[in-house]
Motif scaffolding. Structure first.
Motif, PDB file in Angstrom:
ATOM      1  N   GLN A  12       0.823  -1.215   0.000  1.00 16.80           N
ATOM      2  CA  GLN A  12       0.000   0.000   0.000  1.00 16.80           C
ATOM      3  C   GLN A  12       0.851   1.257   0.000  1.00 16.80           C
ATOM      4  OE1 GLN A  12      -2.522  -0.520   3.397  1.00 16.80           O
ATOM      5  NE2 GLN A  12      -3.937  -1.912   2.351  1.00 16.80           N
ATOM      6  N   GLN A  13       1.912   1.272   0.814  1.00 20.40           N
ATOM      7  CA  GLN A  13       2.767   2.454   0.863  1.00 20.40           C
ATOM      8  C   GLN A  13       3.511   2.656  -0.449  1.00 20.40           C
ATOM      9  OE1 GLN A  13       5.297   2.620   4.281  1.00 20.40           O
ATOM     10  NE2 GLN A  13       3.642   2.206   5.735  1.00 20.40           N
TER      11      GLN A  13
ATOM     12  N   THR B  13       2.548   1.664  -3.391  1.00 22.71           N
ATOM     13  CA  THR B  13       1.572   2.059  -4.406  1.00 22.71           C
ATOM     14  C   THR B  13       1.207   3.525  -4.268  1.00 22.71           C
ATOM     15  OG1 THR B  13       0.693  -0.198  -4.484  1.00 22.71           O
ATOM     16  CG2 THR B  13      -0.703   1.563  -5.345  1.00 22.71           C
ATOM     17  N   GLU B  14       1.042   3.991  -3.037  1.00 28.28           N
ATOM     18  CA  GLU B  14       0.717   5.405  -2.833  1.00 28.28           C
ATOM     19  C   GLU B  14       1.859   6.314  -3.268  1.00 28.28           C
ATOM     20  OE1 GLU B  14      -0.195   5.679   1.268  1.00 28.28           O
ATOM     21  OE2 GLU B  14      -2.124   4.619   1.107  1.00 28.28           O
ATOM     22  N   ARG B  15       3.085   5.848  -3.109  1.00 30.42           N
ATOM     23  CA  ARG B  15       4.237   6.686  -3.467  1.00 30.42           C
ATOM     24  C   ARG B  15       4.442   6.709  -4.973  1.00 30.42           C
ATOM     25  NH1 ARG B  15       9.551   5.432  -0.204  1.00 30.42           N
ATOM     26  NH2 ARG B  15       8.062   6.118   1.416  1.00 30.42           N
ATOM     27  N   ASP B  16       4.547   5.545  -5.603  1.00 30.34           N
ATOM     28  CA  ASP B  16       4.733   5.456  -7.063  1.00 30.34           C
ATOM     29  C   ASP B  16       4.387   4.034  -7.474  1.00 30.34           C
ATOM     30  OD1 ASP B  16       5.514   5.451  -9.699  1.00 30.34           O
ATOM     31  OD2 ASP B  16       7.298   6.664  -9.367  1.00 30.34           O
ATOM     32  N   ALA B  17       3.155   3.843  -7.901  1.00 28.71           N
ATOM     33  CA  ALA B  17       2.666   2.503  -8.189  1.00 28.71           C
ATOM     34  C   ALA B  17       3.426   1.859  -9.343  1.00 28.71           C
ATOM     35  CB  ALA B  17       1.174   2.545  -8.494  1.00 28.71           C
TER      36      ALA B  17
END
Length: 274
Positions: A161-162, A164-168
């Motif tokens: 999740q982290q 993906t939130e930063r740069d999927a």
């Protein structure tokens, strides 16, 4: 009346000399826990992971390119030397071999790396499309990939999740495809590196065959080429963490065989008057 007891003088307690041995303590000299200063973590500047692997690949490619330049040009000039001792003929043949070999290496490397880059860009485009169309499935896939690397299910889900939130796209490219979108292979850099490496290697036998006097040209060329091949064999073995002795012997044997074959062919052609 019984005589009153004499009052004893009060003894002054002197600090023990052993107190200095304790970080802190009470009157009994018992050691109390030592308070240590927080140490600043050391930082390391060396490359890790993919960056180090890419750097080693570039070094290995440079060593092998130089090795190809040495062997191919040495085979050409030694073969011509078997037929004639004219400096102009040796220089022309050696220079033609240097230019042809370096251009061929550069062109081949450019085509090869361009194909690799096209494949990487196509894979990234496909991954980007999947992230737009079904982000939940991609998140679940990333979680499974992280869990397969040894993370627990909860930790893998949180990490996915982290990331993906930063740069999927970058997260999926690095974990799933093994590609860094910000560091794709550059075909022009690869072509230039191959050109330079081959040219540097080819200059050695070319200069060794044209600079010495006629009587020394062949011995100087053979010895210098074998020494250079020993160095490139040793370097390639060290970069690959392999035993250097076998690599050096194989490299020198291959170069010696190439020079022997071309010299024999040149000698036969020279004797035949071709």
């Amino acid at each position: 009346m019984s005589p009153s007891p004499r009052s004893r003088p009060t003894r002054r307690v002197r600090p023990s000399r052993r107190a200095g041995r304790y970080a802190s303590g009470d009157a009994t000299g018992e050691t109390l826990p030592r308070v240590t200063e927080q140490q600043t973590p050391q930082t390391h500047d060396e490359a890790h992971g993919g960056a180090l692997g890419a750097r080693l690949n570039w070094l290995r490619a440079g060593v092998l390119g130089a090795n190809d330049g040495i062997v191919s040009t040495a085979g050409i000039v030694v073969g011509v030397a078997g037929a004639t001792d004219e400096r102009s003929a040796l220089l022309t043949a050696g220079l033609a071999g240097l230019l042809a070999g370096s251009m061929s290496m550069a062109a081949g490397e450019y085509v090869s790396v361009s194909t690799q880059r096209d494949s990487e860009e196509a894979a990234l485009a496909e991954e980007s499309r999947e992230l737009r169309e079904d982000p939940e499935a991609e998140l679940a896939e990333l979680t499974e990939l992280l869990a397969a690397r040894g993370l627990s299910e909860d930790v893998a889900r949180e990490a996915a999740q982290q990331l993906t939130e930063r740069d999927a796209l970058r997260a999926h490219a690095r974990v799933e495809l093994g590609i860094d979108p910000e560091d794709l292979t550059n075909p022009w850099h690869a072509a230039a590196a191959s050109f330079v490496a081959f040219t540097v290697g080819a200059l050695l036998p070319l200069l060794a065959i044209v600079l010495p006097p006629p009587a020394w040209r062949l011995p100087v060329t053979v010895v210098s080429v074998l020494i250079a091949l020993a160095l490139t064999g040793w370097s390639s073995a060290r970069l690959g963490a392999a035993p250097p002795r076998q690599a050096v012997l194989r490299n020198m044997a291959g170069g010696a065989l190439a020079m022997a074959v071309t010299y024999g062919a040149g000698s036969l052609l020279g004797a035949a008057g071709v």
